[in-house]
Write an enzyme that holds these catalytic residues in place. Structure first.
Site, PDB file in Angstrom:
ATOM      1  N   ASP A  22      -7.266  -7.769   4.413  1.00 56.71           N
ATOM      2  CA  ASP A  22      -6.391  -8.573   3.542  1.00 56.71           C
ATOM      3  C   ASP A  22      -5.847  -9.814   4.234  1.00 56.71           C
ATOM      4  O   ASP A  22      -5.255 -10.672   3.579  1.00 56.71           O
ATOM      5  CB  ASP A  22      -5.218  -7.722   3.046  1.00 56.71           C
ATOM      6  CG  ASP A  22      -5.624  -6.750   1.955  1.00 56.71           C
ATOM      7  OD1 ASP A  22      -6.626  -7.019   1.268  1.00 56.71           O
ATOM      8  OD2 ASP A  22      -4.954  -5.721   1.805  1.00 56.71           O
ATOM      9  N   ARG A  77      -3.021 -14.312  -1.845  1.00 52.45           N
ATOM     10  CA  ARG A  77      -3.136 -14.501  -0.399  1.00 52.45           C
ATOM     11  C   ARG A  77      -3.730 -15.868  -0.041  1.00 52.45           C
ATOM     12  O   ARG A  77      -3.372 -16.457   0.981  1.00 52.45           O
ATOM     13  CB  ARG A  77      -3.947 -13.365   0.213  1.00 52.45           C
ATOM     14  CG  ARG A  77      -3.326 -11.991  -0.041  1.00 52.45           C
ATOM     15  CD  ARG A  77      -3.846 -10.925   0.888  1.00 52.45           C
ATOM     16  NE  ARG A  77      -3.519  -9.591   0.395  1.00 52.45           N
ATOM     17  CZ  ARG A  77      -2.328  -8.994   0.524  1.00 52.45           C
ATOM     18  NH1 ARG A  77      -1.340  -9.628   1.126  1.00 52.45           N
ATOM     19  NH2 ARG A  77      -2.124  -7.780   0.040  1.00 52.45           N
ATOM     20  N   ARG A 137     -13.049 -14.518  -1.477  1.00 54.48           N
ATOM     21  CA  ARG A 137     -12.159 -15.172  -0.516  1.00 54.48           C
ATOM     22  C   ARG A 137     -12.908 -16.012   0.516  1.00 54.48           C
ATOM     23  O   ARG A 137     -12.329 -16.957   1.069  1.00 54.48           O
ATOM     24  CB  ARG A 137     -11.267 -14.132   0.170  1.00 54.48           C
ATOM     25  CG  ARG A 137     -10.161 -13.649  -0.752  1.00 54.48           C
ATOM     26  CD  ARG A 137      -9.200 -12.690  -0.112  1.00 54.48           C
ATOM     27  NE  ARG A 137      -8.092 -12.422  -1.030  1.00 54.48           N
ATOM     28  CZ  ARG A 137      -7.324 -11.344  -0.970  1.00 54.48           C
ATOM     29  NH1 ARG A 137      -7.535 -10.425  -0.045  1.00 54.48           N
ATOM     30  NH2 ARG A 137      -6.342 -11.186  -1.843  1.00 54.48           N
ATOM     31  N   SER A 165       0.831  -1.214   0.000  1.00 51.89           N
ATOM     32  CA  SER A 165       0.000   0.000   0.000  1.00 51.89           C
ATOM     33  C   SER A 165       0.860   1.256   0.000  1.00 51.89           C
ATOM     34  O   SER A 165       0.582   2.220  -0.727  1.00 51.89           O
ATOM     35  CB  SER A 165      -0.918   0.003   1.221  1.00 51.89           C
ATOM     36  OG  SER A 165      -1.801  -1.091   1.197  1.00 51.89           O
ATOM     37  N   GLN A 216      -9.211   2.225  -0.273  1.00 51.06           N
ATOM     38  CA  GLN A 216      -8.965   2.493  -1.690  1.00 51.06           C
ATOM     39  C   GLN A 216      -9.907   3.571  -2.214  1.00 51.06           C
ATOM     40  O   GLN A 216      -9.485   4.481  -2.933  1.00 51.06           O
ATOM     41  CB  GLN A 216      -9.118   1.210  -2.502  1.00 51.06           C
ATOM     42  CG  GLN A 216      -8.042   0.170  -2.225  1.00 51.06           C
ATOM     43  CD  GLN A 216      -8.219  -1.083  -3.062  1.00 51.06           C
ATOM     44  OE1 GLN A 216      -9.098  -1.168  -3.906  1.00 51.06           O
ATOM     45  NE2 GLN A 216      -7.377  -2.073  -2.821  1.00 51.06           N
ATOM     46  N   GLY A 259      -5.669  -3.977  -7.867  1.00 47.89           N
ATOM     47  CA  GLY A 259      -6.889  -3.234  -7.581  1.00 47.89           C
ATOM     48  C   GLY A 259      -6.595  -1.888  -6.959  1.00 47.89           C
ATOM     49  O   GLY A 259      -7.230  -0.872  -7.288  1.00 47.89           O
TER      50      GLY A 259
END
Length: 435
Positions: free
Chosen positions: A320, A392, A351, A28, A174, A100
């Site tokens: 995340d 991930r 996910r 990030s 974001q 993203g």
């Protein structure tokens, strides 16, 4: 990486993890340092830059827009900023790859330019929703075309942007960051209010580059018509990358790892609190600050974990890290309940569904819910799982293989390079058995 060759892993049971693990720079912070350096006045020096495909894609986009970027050594970038209005149009689409973060933030940045731009991504990114960014940007006066809310995005230049006060329906760093970047080019003030506080990297970095910005947990506000001044940035080690090793050492008996200089932004470390609630033994040593960000060494030792009802207040601060948490919950004694995490369904993969399918394949009892899961911990069996190209997910099942009753074969792992280049080698250096 839609055209990449398929890569599968096999993770096998291990004895104990030991040593010092230096994880790559924060993704990030790397994205944001590159973008702000590009539109600052003067030359910025970035150290600790993540050499991942996502962050390199952002750098490549900025280079296409006329920014001079040098890489004297791995993890180092020298960026010659062009100022707020110095970017130039590209005659080719801007390829964000799998990033993203890159696409959403660049949409905000490009909304204020005088020229048109087209943002594209790989197969995975092309399925990720963008209306959460494009709708509020449209309220600021931006003109952005999409494919029914999905990429590619056509950002029309020359729009006169005006500041707005926007209450996010879903907490998202974001989206907040995209609006703040557009706000640099807007008349008046841009103000973002969140239902839950999210990571404040953009706000901290804007301040470091000299832009006046007011921010507190859940709130950020800035005025247009200022300047960014070049500064040097030291990127801390990525907490999301450290997360896999924190869980691995917590669940594998006899383990002790040290992870130096990890970024400890309080809006990022929800997993640390969650693992501690489960009984994990994780200490922070050598605390300090780097470029406005808290950093410290994390020392983690094996400890028996127990299931918890995860406090919903932690969810935005660990969005995340849920794949890694699901593995910890699968090993923990008792039941773990996750709620309020519907955002997981629109990440690089769904996910919740992907982790649930994988854990079931390893004989773990898990029930999906619309916004989370109920996991009954115990033993993890061997078997085959599919990461569906989600970096991930792949790394989380590599951790599961350490404590499984047999080998765990993980399909489609090539995208790990987007966020954690060198994961395989680093993992094996401290005791993983991963091929």
């Amino acid at each position: 990486m839609s055209g990449a060759q398929r890569l599968d892993w096999v993770s096998r049971p291990a004895t104990a993890l030991r040593g010092t693990v230096v994880v790559p720079g924060d993704k990030s912070v790397s994205h944001r340092s590159m973008m702000l350096s590009a539109i600052a006045e003067g030359t910025s020096h970035i150290r600790g830059f993540l050499e991942g495909e996502d962050t390199r894609a952002t750098a490549a986009v900025l280079a296409q827009l006329g920014v001079s970027i040098e890489a004297p050594s791995p993890g180092e970038r020298i960026v010659r900023g062009v100022g707020l209005h110095g970017l130039r149009a590209s005659n080719k689409p801007l390829d964000c790859g799998n990033a993203g973060t890159g696409m959403r933030l660049l949409t905000g940045l490009l909304a204020g330019q005088s020229f048109d731009s087209t943002l594209i991504g790989d197969e995975s990114l092309s399925k990720r929703p963008m209306r959460r960014v494009t709708d509020p940007l449209a309220k600021m006066g931006a003109k952005i075309d999409s494919q029914e809310g999905l990429p590619p995005l056509r950002v029309h230049g020359g729009s006169a942007l005006h500041g707005i006060r926007y209450e996010l329906p879903v907490a998202s760093a974001q989206v907040k960051s995209a609006l703040l970047l557009a706000g640099l080019y807007a008349q008046g003030s841009t103000e973002v209010i969140e239902p839950h506080p999210t990571r404040d990297y953009t706000e901290r970095m804007l301040a470091a580059f000299g832009w006046p910005v007011e921010f507190s947990p859940g709130h950020a506000k800035l005025e247009g018509s200022h300047r960014l001044r070049a500064t040097d940035v030291v990127v801390p080690a990525d907490f999301s990358s450290a997360a896999f090793f924190l869980v691995a050492a917590s669940v594998l008996p006899g383990s002790e790892l040290r992870l130096p200089a990890v970024g400890l932004n309080p809006r990022r470390t929800g997993l640390l609190e969650a693992l501690r609630l489960m009984g994990a033994d994780i200490r922070v040593e050598n605390e300090g600050e780097s470029g406005g960000e808290s950093v410290g060494d994390l020392v983690v030792r094996y400890a028996p974990l127990h299931g918890i009802e995860l406090p919903e207040a932690l969810v935005p601060d660990m969005i995340d890290e849920f794949p890694a948490l699901f593995v910890a919950a699968a090993v923990a004694k008792g039941r773990t309940v996750v709620r309020g995490a519907a955002e997981l369904r629109v990440k690089e993969s769904d996910r919740i569904a992907t982790m649930a399918a994988g854990l079931r394949a390893l004989d773990v009892r898990i029930e999906e819910t619309p916004d989370g899961a109920i996991i009954d911990g115990g033993a993890i069996g061997g078997g085959e799982v599919n990461s569906h190209g989600d970096h991930r997910i792949a790394m989380s099942f590599a951790v599961a293989g350490l404590v499984a009753q047999g080998p765990v074969t993980i399909g489609d792992c090539a995208n790990v390079a987007t966020s954690f280049p060198g994961f395989l080698e680093l993992a094996n250096s401290c005791g993983f058995v991963l091929r």
